[in-house]
Write an enzyme that holds these catalytic residues in place. Structure first.
Site, PDB file in Angstrom:
ATOM      1  N   LYS A  57       0.834  -1.203   0.000  1.00  0.00           N
ATOM      2  CA  LYS A  57       0.000   0.000   0.000  1.00  0.00           C
ATOM      3  C   LYS A  57       0.871   1.257   0.000  1.00  0.00           C
ATOM      4  CE  LYS A  57      -3.819   2.009   2.741  1.00  0.00           C
ATOM      5  NZ  LYS A  57      -4.720   1.742   3.893  1.00  0.00           N
ATOM      6  N   SER A 126      -9.489   2.144   3.096  1.00  0.00           N
ATOM      7  CA  SER A 126      -8.536   2.902   2.309  1.00  0.00           C
ATOM      8  C   SER A 126      -7.575   2.034   1.498  1.00  0.00           C
ATOM      9  CB  SER A 126      -7.711   3.805   3.239  1.00  0.00           C
ATOM     10  OG  SER A 126      -6.959   3.024   4.184  1.00  0.00           O
ATOM     11  N   SER A 150     -10.254  -0.408   7.111  1.00  0.00           N
ATOM     12  CA  SER A 150      -9.598  -0.289   5.805  1.00  0.00           C
ATOM     13  C   SER A 150      -8.903  -1.538   5.293  1.00  0.00           C
ATOM     14  CB  SER A 150      -8.602   0.868   5.829  1.00  0.00           C
ATOM     15  OG  SER A 150      -9.285   2.095   5.974  1.00  0.00           O
TER      16      SER A 150
END
Length: 421
Positions: A57, A126, A150
């Site tokens: 990420k 997210s 998330s």
């Protein structure tokens, strides 16, 4: 490698298969913000993750790839060293495959990633790109972060597994803070097996040997008794989500698992108010100074979050932290003789459009209390959008939860990568 890679690319290495998949579908999926032109050989060719591509990420530092936190403010930023978790992955032989899309600073301003099951819908956030890359079968392991929902929510939305460890189990050094009292590092994976491997290699720092093979882990451990958590917010849950969850509970009972209602420390509305207050105060402290003078480059949602945090005093924050400490201190009392607790991942399936990443309220209890959580696929809606079943375990009992989740996954609809054109 993913199920599709095993079936159709048996002679290709995991890395070659991932490259081919990304080149074929990521132009549509938009799960990556950066992939290198070439890959170095693994640091350890005999390590437990030797040659396995892992997506990271874009909130997590990589010394050889840019990390911009999903923000124009940091566009082009090149970290000087790897985050702790990236260094551990490399040491275990993993190949860092690329950087995946995150909402800005892991909050609510979305990126371009679409849902692999229906490109007109959100992948969640997210950890949007990580969930989509796994859900589409590009990689088997991707890193995510969770401050509310998330990891668990986007994994469920994209038909993948998600594993959020016990709070503090994985060091967050080199990962941009959103709210330090709540931030978790974790994994989105193509199966519970790969989550268990990641847990053994990273979360347990190699002190527990990873499962030798998917077959060695296949059975899992059947639970005797599970708590069923619906909460006061159940009437607002989408009817299809309710039916899927109720069907999963009936399925468990049909296999001899006792299922009983349970609550988690306090009403879910109180927990959600508390987590949002702590998050807003700590996000302002973490981000406001970094974007000062460049606020126009930041998204509306992050600016609004900082403004909310500015309205919370230090005394109020300390009061919230005291309440958090009390809740975490008593967090295991809800379990009694339960092996785990099951609940939904979100009140809806993946929402249409990309503007909103979905409601994380049913992820709040595990995150706020710092309990380990796993989501496994549990079927599809009438529109063929994935459902996920969330399992929550006792603090620091992550392996037991993964063993339970594996068994549960064997009685639910099998997951497979989404078939993008």
């Amino acid at each position: 490698m993913s199920t599709s890679q095993q079936d159709h690319g048996a002679q290709a290495s995991p890395l070659a298969a991932a490259i081919a998949a990304a080149e074929r579908i990521d132009g549509l999926l938009k799960s990556f913000v950066f992939r290198p032109a070439a890959y170095a050989a693994p640091v350890d060719a005999t390590g437990p993750l030797a040659g396995i591509p892992v997506a990271v990420k874009d909130l997590i530092d990589t010394a050889d790839m840019p990390t911009a936190y999903g923000s124009k403010v940091f566009e082009g930023r090149q970290p000087g060293k790897d985050a702790w978790i990236v260094a551990k992955l490399r040491a275990a032989g993993a190949v860092i495959f690329g950087k995946t899309v995150t909402t800005e600073f892991a909050w609510r301003d979305p990126g371009a990633t679409v849902n692999p099951w229906n490109t007109a819908h959100t992948p969640g956030g997210s950890s949007s790109g990580s969930a989509a890359a796994v859900g589409a079968g590009i990689v088997d392991i991707a890193l995510g972060t969770q401050t509310v929902g998330s990891i668990i929510r986007p994994a469920a939305y994209c038909g993948a597994c998600g594993y959020k460890p016990t709070y503090g189990l994985i060091p967050t050094e080199g990962t941009h803070e959103l709210a330090g009292s709540l931030d978790h590092l974790g994994f989105i994976t193509s199966s519970v097996y790969w989550a268990a491997v990641a847990h053994a290699v990273i979360a347990r720092d190699g002190k527990v040997a990873p499962p030798a093979s998917p077959n060695a882990f296949a059975a899992g451990v059947k639970p005797r008794k599970l708590g069923v958590y619906r909460s006061s917010k159940w009437p607002g849950v989408q009817a299809e989500v309710q039916r899927n969850f109720d069907g999963a509970v009936r399925r468990l009972e049909a296999h001899g698992v006792q299922c009983v209602p349970v609550e988690l420390g306090a009403d879910i509305a109180e927990l959600h108010t508390l987590i949002n207050g702590i998050l807003a105060y700590e996000a302002r402290a973490a981000i406001a100074g970094e974007i000062a003078g460049r606020e126009s480059l930041a998204g509306q949602n992050i600016r609004e979050l900082i403004a909310i945090g500015a309205g919370i005093s230090q005394a109020q924050h300390l009061e919230m932290l005291a309440r958090l400490a009390a809740l975490r201190g008593a967090r295991d009392q809800a379990f009694g003789d339960l092996d785990a607790i099951v609940t939904i991942t979100s009140p809806t399936t993946a929402l249409p459009g990309l503007e909103k990443t979905g409601d994380a309220i049913f992820c709040t209890p595990a995150t706020l209390l710092g309990l380990p959580a796993v989501t496994v696929p549990s079927g599809f809606s009438d529109d063929f959008l994935p459902f996920g079943l969330q399992l929550i375990g006792r603090g620091d009992q992550d392996q037991a939860l993964l063993d339970t989740a594996q068994w549960v996954s064997t009685i639910l609809p099998a997951s497979r990568p989404a078939a993008l054109a």
